[in-house]
Every structure is written in C-alpha cells, then in structure tokens.
Design a protein around this motif. Structure first.
Motif, mmCIF file in Angstrom:
data_model
loop_
_atom_site.group_PDB
_atom_site.id
_atom_site.type_symbol
_atom_site.label_atom_id
_atom_site.label_comp_id
_atom_site.label_asym_id
_atom_site.label_seq_id
_atom_site.Cartn_x
_atom_site.Cartn_y
_atom_site.Cartn_z
ATOM 1 N N TYR A 84 -4.229 8.836 -0.794
ATOM 2 C CA TYR A 84 -4.763 7.619 -0.212
ATOM 3 C C TYR A 84 -3.625 6.644 0.073
ATOM 4 O O TYR A 84 -2.762 6.441 -0.758
ATOM 5 C CB TYR A 84 -5.776 6.956 -1.147
ATOM 6 C CG TYR A 84 -6.363 5.700 -0.559
ATOM 7 C CD1 TYR A 84 -7.468 5.763 0.272
ATOM 8 C CD2 TYR A 84 -5.791 4.456 -0.790
ATOM 9 C CE1 TYR A 84 -7.995 4.628 0.837
ATOM 10 C CE2 TYR A 84 -6.305 3.309 -0.233
ATOM 11 C CZ TYR A 84 -7.412 3.395 0.586
ATOM 12 O OH TYR A 84 -7.922 2.264 1.157
ATOM 13 N N THR A 85 -3.636 6.079 1.270
ATOM 14 C CA THR A 85 -2.662 5.038 1.609
ATOM 15 C C THR A 85 -3.415 3.823 2.120
ATOM 16 O O THR A 85 -4.504 3.947 2.680
ATOM 17 C CB THR A 85 -1.682 5.499 2.708
ATOM 18 O OG1 THR A 85 -2.436 5.772 3.897
ATOM 19 C CG2 THR A 85 -0.913 6.735 2.288
ATOM 20 N N LYS A 86 -2.852 2.677 1.933
ATOM 21 C CA LYS A 86 -3.508 1.445 2.370
ATOM 22 C C LYS A 86 -3.116 1.061 3.789
ATOM 23 O O LYS A 86 -3.416 -0.028 4.234
ATOM 24 C CB LYS A 86 -3.184 0.314 1.397
ATOM 25 C CG LYS A 86 -3.827 0.499 0.053
ATOM 26 C CD LYS A 86 -3.638 -0.719 -0.810
ATOM 27 C CE LYS A 86 -4.353 -0.525 -2.129
ATOM 28 N NZ LYS A 86 -4.375 -1.707 -2.938
ATOM 29 N N SER A 87 -2.467 1.944 4.510
ATOM 30 C CA SER A 87 -1.976 1.587 5.832
ATOM 31 C C SER A 87 -3.087 1.493 6.871
ATOM 32 O O SER A 87 -3.120 0.557 7.651
ATOM 33 C CB SER A 87 -0.916 2.588 6.287
ATOM 34 O OG SER A 87 -1.474 3.876 6.353
ATOM 35 N N ASP A 88 -3.991 2.430 6.889
ATOM 36 C CA ASP A 88 -5.026 2.464 7.916
ATOM 37 C C ASP A 88 -6.286 3.054 7.300
ATOM 38 O O ASP A 88 -6.341 4.249 7.021
ATOM 39 C CB ASP A 88 -4.540 3.316 9.093
ATOM 40 C CG ASP A 88 -5.211 2.934 10.392
ATOM 41 O OD1 ASP A 88 -5.860 1.876 10.454
ATOM 42 O OD2 ASP A 88 -5.094 3.708 11.353
#
Length: 140
Positions: A84-88
């Motif tokens: 999980y990334t908070k970018s998109d």
C-alpha cells in the motif's frame, strides 16, 4: 433532494444550532458527531459491532490481508496488506446496519483479499455513517 441540497441542509442545521445557542462553542467534535451519524436513525446509531473484531481477525488469519487491532486507533479494526502506498488511492466510506455489517464486510474484504488489492482500510467498532473506511491503491 440532490447531494448539494443535502449538504446545504446539514450545514444550515448546525448554523441554526450555534445561532440559537451562542454559548455553545463551535468545534470539530460537534460537526464530526453529526457527520458520523448522518443518514442514520436513532435505532441504527452506535450499535456495537466490536464482538465481530475477533471473528474477522480469525477469518483472515493466513490470508494476504493483515487484520489487527491497534491501540493507535482503538475504535477501529485495521485491514492492511503489503504494497500500500499513499501516493494515489481511492477512499470510500460505507455504512451498513448492525444486522448486515458482518456479511457485507466479509464480502468486501474477501474480494479485496482474493484480488490482492493494496489497501489500508478499517472498520469501526460501532455502527455509523462511515463504519467501513476503504482506502484502495491503484484507482483503476
């Protein structure tokens, strides 16, 4: 009533409350409580679903999803997985009645787990208008 009209009605309600009660201090807790229970009748509000936490932790044991309780957000059960990334990401708020939430959460997170969607989601310990908060990576 349109979505915009509903939002306008919500804001006008709180403007009236504060105008009629000048000693009542406007703060985020009052507005948040209103949003938390928005669209729910009294019977649907604040029913405990915390007993389901252990069922969900057990259900997702040995799955891709990591389901756990954290003291950092004591009122929520976390549903996370690697990558999980908070970018998109897309953030969706879902509400279910106490009688339906177990089945609905199972269906949603079984699908997320099966398809290995990257997620950083959570489920509240009571019924509210945002009982389930889905954060899903990769908008497509």
């Amino acid at each position: 009533m349109t979505k915009t009209e509903k939002m306008d009605e919500f804001l006008k309600y709180y403007a009236k409350v504060f105008k009629q009660n000048p000693s009542l201090q406007i703060n985020k807790d009052i507005i948040y409580a209103g949003l938390m229970n928005y669209g729910l009748d009294e019977h649907e509000q604040n029913q405990s679903i915390r007993p389901l936490f252990d069922k969900w932790i057990k259900r997702y044991d040995n799955k891709k999803l990591d389901v756990f309780h954290s003291t950092r957000q004591n009122r929520f059960l976390q549903f996370h997985n690697d990558g999980y990334t908070k970018s998109d990401y897309v953030k969706i708020y879902l509400s279910f009645g106490a009688d339906d939430i177990e089945e609905c959460v199972n269906i949603i997170f079984d699908y997320i787990d099966k398809n290995n969607f990257k997620t950083l989601s959570k489920v509240a310990d009571i019924t509210r208008s945002d009982s389930v908060v889905l954060r899903i990576c990769e908008i497509e």
